[in-house]
Scaffold this active site. Structure first.
Site, PDB file in Angstrom:
ATOM      1  N   ARG A 109       0.787  -1.227   0.000  1.00  0.00           N
ATOM      2  CA  ARG A 109       0.000   0.000   0.000  1.00  0.00           C
ATOM      3  C   ARG A 109       0.821   1.281   0.000  1.00  0.00           C
ATOM      4  NH1 ARG A 109      -2.717  -3.938   1.571  1.00  0.00           N
ATOM      5  NH2 ARG A 109      -0.746  -4.430   2.566  1.00  0.00           N
ATOM      6  N   THR A 110       1.817   1.353   0.890  1.00  0.00           N
ATOM      7  CA  THR A 110       2.509   2.637   1.033  1.00  0.00           C
ATOM      8  C   THR A 110       3.220   2.995  -0.269  1.00  0.00           C
ATOM      9  OG1 THR A 110       2.809   2.079   3.342  1.00  0.00           O
ATOM     10  CG2 THR A 110       4.059   3.961   2.520  1.00  0.00           C
ATOM     11  N   LYS A 140      26.246  -4.555  -2.807  1.00  0.00           N
ATOM     12  CA  LYS A 140      27.710  -4.448  -2.946  1.00  0.00           C
ATOM     13  C   LYS A 140      28.319  -3.744  -1.741  1.00  0.00           C
ATOM     14  CE  LYS A 140      26.925  -3.536  -7.822  1.00  0.00           C
ATOM     15  NZ  LYS A 140      26.919  -2.398  -8.760  1.00  0.00           N
ATOM     16  N   ARG A 156      11.398   3.547   3.478  1.00  0.00           N
ATOM     17  CA  ARG A 156      11.000   2.550   4.486  1.00  0.00           C
ATOM     18  C   ARG A 156      12.243   1.759   4.856  1.00  0.00           C
ATOM     19  NH1 ARG A 156       5.782  -1.281   4.449  1.00  0.00           N
ATOM     20  NH2 ARG A 156       4.921   0.766   4.961  1.00  0.00           N
ATOM     21  N   HIS A 189       5.125   5.700  11.399  1.00  0.00           N
ATOM     22  CA  HIS A 189       4.646   5.613  10.008  1.00  0.00           C
ATOM     23  C   HIS A 189       3.693   6.805   9.849  1.00  0.00           C
ATOM     24  CE1 HIS A 189       3.422   4.180   6.203  1.00  0.00           C
ATOM     25  NE2 HIS A 189       3.083   2.939   6.485  1.00  0.00           N
TER      26      HIS A 189
HETATM   27  N1   CP Z   1      -0.208   0.004   5.796  1.00  0.00           N
HETATM   28  C1   CP Z   1       0.991  -0.282   5.240  1.00  0.00           C
HETATM   29  O1   CP Z   1       2.023   0.301   5.592  1.00  0.00           O
HETATM   30  O2   CP Z   1       0.939  -1.247   4.276  1.00  0.00           O
HETATM   31  P1   CP Z   1       2.188  -1.757   3.416  1.00  0.00           P
HETATM   32  O3   CP Z   1       3.128  -2.437   4.394  1.00  0.00           O
HETATM   33  O4   CP Z   1       1.607  -2.684   2.413  1.00  0.00           O
HETATM   34  O5   CP Z   1       2.843  -0.552   2.817  1.00  0.00           O
END
Ligand code: CP
Length: 309
Positions: A57-58, A86, A107, A135
């Site tokens: 999603r993100t 590397k 991320r 998040h």
């Molecule tokens: N909600 C969320 O962060 O989903 P993903 O891990 O799929 O990005």
């Protein structure tokens, strides 16, 4: 100048209630634009993404959001295919991405990773999930969803259930909710209670109660925010197996909730909401995921336009 211009989004703690409300207003504005008006917002801009952990999603909602406002995206979603293999450092990888893009989303499994990236990046950085810590764009999306679906945030009773120890969305959501007048019930097994070191600041702004028994508050809740037990963050699989399946929201549970209550989940879901809940009017987690695209389009638009949206 628009106060969000060139701003990093590292922690939800950096946002006031007034700023969150401005993001909600901008998101509403973006949602009302027709596709050709929307494509003018970030025409020619480039989003760079760096994902050291899996995401559906993100990453895709940022990608889709950027395309919908006229920009493009490039990046690394599978770190094993990058020069990290590397031995290239996070610092150098971020520097490279900031040369190739106008805004960067990261991320990473380590707490503090996005703050660190913002210090070495020449371009604004958005934290797309850092360790078990934060998040922030998910929290803004969650708050926006509550506002859209319940027409308000103040005055609501909100239950958060599941893995409160490792779930980073929980910490960001709690910090965001600290700007509002809400009653919060935290529901988890004893071993997955919220981390007290991370709630020191949250406690100053937010009243919450903790219980292992969802029945203590179920019939009183306006919002039930369900979270996945984060198997990948357990140091010992035995410990995971002890709490796996602790809570499963099913139709029986929905019947005991207020008729107009809503069920949210940041997703992915494993087994904590049964799929027959999806067709109930209470289930709003797929709408929540869709709002995420619009919230992220608004954030990108505000970060990349000096005069705002
Ligand atoms: N909600 C969320 O962060 O989903 P993903 O891990 O799929 O990005």
């Amino acid at each position: 100048m628009n106060e969000f211009y060139n701003k990093d989004i590292i922690s939800i703690k950096d946002f006031s209630k007034d700023q969150l409300e401005k993001i909600f207003t901008s998101t509403d504005k973006v949602m009302k634009l027709n596709p050709s008006e929307r494509r003018e917002i970030c025409k020619g801009k480039i989003l760079g993404y760096l994902f050291y952990e899996p995401s559906t999603r993100t990453r895709l909602s940022f990608d889709s959001a950027m395309a919908s406002i006229g920009g493009t995206s490039l990046g690394i979603s599978d770190i094993s295919s990058s020069s990290t293999q590397k031995g290239e450092s996070l610092s150098d990888t971020v520097r490279m991405m900031s040369i190739y893009s106008d805004v960067l989303i990261l991320r990473h499994p380590l707490d503090g990773s996005s703050r660190f990236a913002s210090e070495v990046s020449e371009k604004p950085v958005i934290n797309a999930g850092s360790g078990t810590e934060e998040h922030p764009s998910q929290a803004i999306q969650d708050l926006f969803t509550i506002k859209k679906e319940k027409k308000r945030i103040d005055g609501l009773k909100i239950g958060i259930v599941g893995d409160l120890k490792y779930g980073r969305t929980v910490y960001s959501l709690l910090s965001g909710l600290g700007n509002f007048d809400v009653d919060v019930n935290l529901i988890s097994p004893e071993s997955l209670r919220i981390r007290s070191d991370s709630t020191y600041e949250i406690k100053k702004k937010l009243d919450f109660t903790e219980t292992p028994d969802i029945e203590d508050c179920l019939d009183d809740l306006d919002v039930l925010y369900v979270t996945r037990i984060q198997k990948e963050r357990f140091p010992d699989e035995e410990e995971y197996l002890k709490v796996k399946g602790s809570y499963v929201v099913g139709l029986d549970m929905i019947k005991r909730m207020k008729e107009d209550s809503i069920i949210l989940h940041p997703l992915p879901r494993i087994d904590e909401i049964s799929s027959d809940v999806d067709k109930t009017k209470n289930a709003r987690y797929f709408e929540q995921a869709e709002y995420g695209k619009h919230v992220r389009a608004a954030l990108l638009g505000m970060i990349l336009n000096e005069n705002g949206l």
